[in-house]
Design an enzyme around this catalytic site. Sequence first.
Site, PDB file in Angstrom:
ATOM      1  N   ASP A  31       1.236   6.556  -8.744  1.00 13.51           N
ATOM      2  CA  ASP A  31      -0.295   5.699  -8.058  1.00 13.51           C
ATOM      3  C   ASP A  31      -0.582   5.132  -9.845  1.00 13.51           C
ATOM      4  OD1 ASP A  31      -1.871   6.545  -5.994  1.00 13.51           O
ATOM      5  OD2 ASP A  31      -3.155   5.562  -7.684  1.00 13.51           O
ATOM      6  N   ASN A  32      -1.063   3.899  -9.473  1.00 19.18           N
ATOM      7  CA  ASN A  32      -1.319   3.381 -10.640  1.00 19.18           C
ATOM      8  C   ASN A  32      -3.467   3.389 -10.976  1.00 19.18           C
ATOM      9  OD1 ASN A  32      -2.943   1.705  -8.585  1.00 19.18           O
ATOM     10  ND2 ASN A  32      -2.093  -0.564  -9.506  1.00 19.18           N
ATOM     11  N   THR A 157      -0.458  -0.766  10.379  1.00 16.25           N
ATOM     12  CA  THR A 157      -1.832  -0.774  10.701  1.00 16.25           C
ATOM     13  C   THR A 157      -2.265  -1.281  12.124  1.00 16.25           C
ATOM     14  OG1 THR A 157      -4.263  -0.928  10.817  1.00 16.25           O
ATOM     15  CG2 THR A 157      -3.229  -3.196   9.463  1.00 16.25           C
ATOM     16  N   SER A 192      -8.594  -9.569   9.283  1.00 17.38           N
ATOM     17  CA  SER A 192      -8.948  -9.411   7.634  1.00 17.38           C
ATOM     18  C   SER A 192      -7.523  -9.756   6.729  1.00 17.38           C
ATOM     19  CB  SER A 192      -9.927  -8.173   7.039  1.00 17.38           C
ATOM     20  OG  SER A 192      -8.422  -7.427   7.303  1.00 17.38           O
ATOM     21  N   TYR A 194      -6.799  -8.630   4.460  1.00 22.33           N
ATOM     22  CA  TYR A 194      -5.908  -7.372   4.158  1.00 22.33           C
ATOM     23  C   TYR A 194      -4.963  -6.686   5.342  1.00 22.33           C
ATOM     24  CZ  TYR A 194      -4.968  -2.059   5.265  1.00 22.33           C
ATOM     25  OH  TYR A 194      -4.452  -0.726   5.874  1.00 22.33           O
ATOM     26  N   HIS A 195      -5.693  -7.124   6.433  1.00 22.23           N
ATOM     27  CA  HIS A 195      -4.623  -6.665   7.929  1.00 22.23           C
ATOM     28  C   HIS A 195      -3.466  -7.532   7.813  1.00 22.23           C
ATOM     29  CE1 HIS A 195      -8.289  -4.154   9.184  1.00 22.23           C
ATOM     30  NE2 HIS A 195      -7.446  -3.098   9.538  1.00 22.23           N
ATOM     31  N   LYS A 198      -0.520  -6.840   5.549  1.00 21.90           N
ATOM     32  CA  LYS A 198       0.117  -5.815   6.372  1.00 21.90           C
ATOM     33  C   LYS A 198       1.284  -6.390   7.342  1.00 21.90           C
ATOM     34  CE  LYS A 198      -0.824  -1.596   5.974  1.00 21.90           C
ATOM     35  NZ  LYS A 198      -1.325  -0.584   4.702  1.00 21.90           N
TER      36      LYS A 198
END
Length: 394
Positions: A31-32, A157, A192, A194-195, A198
């Site tokens: 993880d960052n 998603t 969106s 974001y979506h 994906k």
Amino acid sequence: MHVLILGGDGYLGWPTAMHFSNLGYEVTVVDNYFRRDACDELGVGMLFEAPLLSDRTRIWHELTGREIKVVIGDLADPEVVRSLFDGSVRYDWAVDDSFTGVPETVVHYAEQPSAPYSLMDYKKANVTISNNLLVTNNLMFAVRDLAPNVHIVKLGTMGEYGTPDIDIEEGWLDIEHKGRKDRFLFPRQAGSIYHTSKIMDTDLLWFGVRMWNLRVTDLMQGPVYGIETDETLMDPRLRTIFNYDEVFGTVINRFIVQSVSGYPLTVYGKGGQTRGYLNVRDTLQCVAKAMESPAEAGELRIFNQIMETFSVNQLADMVAAVGRIRGHNVKIRNLENPRKEAEEHYYNPTYQGLLDLGVSPHYLTEEVLHGMFSVVEEHKASIRNDVIFKGIKW
Ligand code: USQ
């Protein structure tokens, strides 16, 4: 078996890491701290403090004797990704810091996961697209070059499908056109940036599957709710990060916090928006089942990862009813919808594949809501009403 979890500090990544460690797998998390840093930058706190990864894994080791190796690094950098497969990795925390070897499974959660974040401004849209696509592309090439037999379990998603006026299948659609037939990815039309990122991830991985025979499972997940899993119940310091703000909080978690703090439940628009939901415990089950029976080489296997569907109005009514039983003065308010989305629509997704693999759902019962309320009530004093709604517009 060795499992690599990308995004292992997140709401889902950390409980997944503990779950697999508890099942006896070798686990490495990477993880960052994107999510923690973004919360700091935006000034949206979480409900309670969660220790950093190397502290969490130390606590986990003290309690269980098990080791989860930690790498803090940015997976958008291809060399960081490749180091996880070629043995040049340096662990930031481990009991034994020799290389565990190539994983059999990679679980890929390492994405900017918020739709509102992706639409705050063009810079955050860029962060979302560049992070999500670069991490996925780096992983795909590292697997192709260094470990082609690895099973990639990618968190997708349900929002990739949008809300079409036909039934939603599990990833694929058989089309008959001018007398001929073929099978294609189900049409996707996200709501969106974001979506949409994906959707592009899925396209990248589908390319890798066709060109290089990669084995990939894409889990099309709905909004997740919940706080505790069997592993977090061992010690409150092992609880996963829990956001209730407009940017990173998901709707059921938000409604419970709002009920406890006396903030009217923020139903967007008419509240007829219907989605498929699942408990965080079922995310762990689904990923485990997908991992135990991997996709074939050259297969992009897609499951719809939801357990039941609700409209926002139904969720608000359910949360409000339990909140009132617990003595909270819960009100529901319909706000002008900051998002551009259908508020009354057809929604009929198929979600049989994971049940067929043996997942047994935890449904959103009153008892489950009571359990979530009791954790949130412990932290009532730290709830900040100013982060609940700012109206990030599409
Ligand atoms: N909503 C409200 N009030 C709120 C928050 C949300 O009415 O205070 C509504 C939204 O307008 C939307 C629905 O509830 O119609 C779900 O919103 P959400 O914020 O819980 O979920 P979403 O933005 O869709 O994203 C979340 C996760 C994301 C995941 C996605 C699955 O943040 O990472 O991919 O759920 S899905 O929605 O199926 O695409």
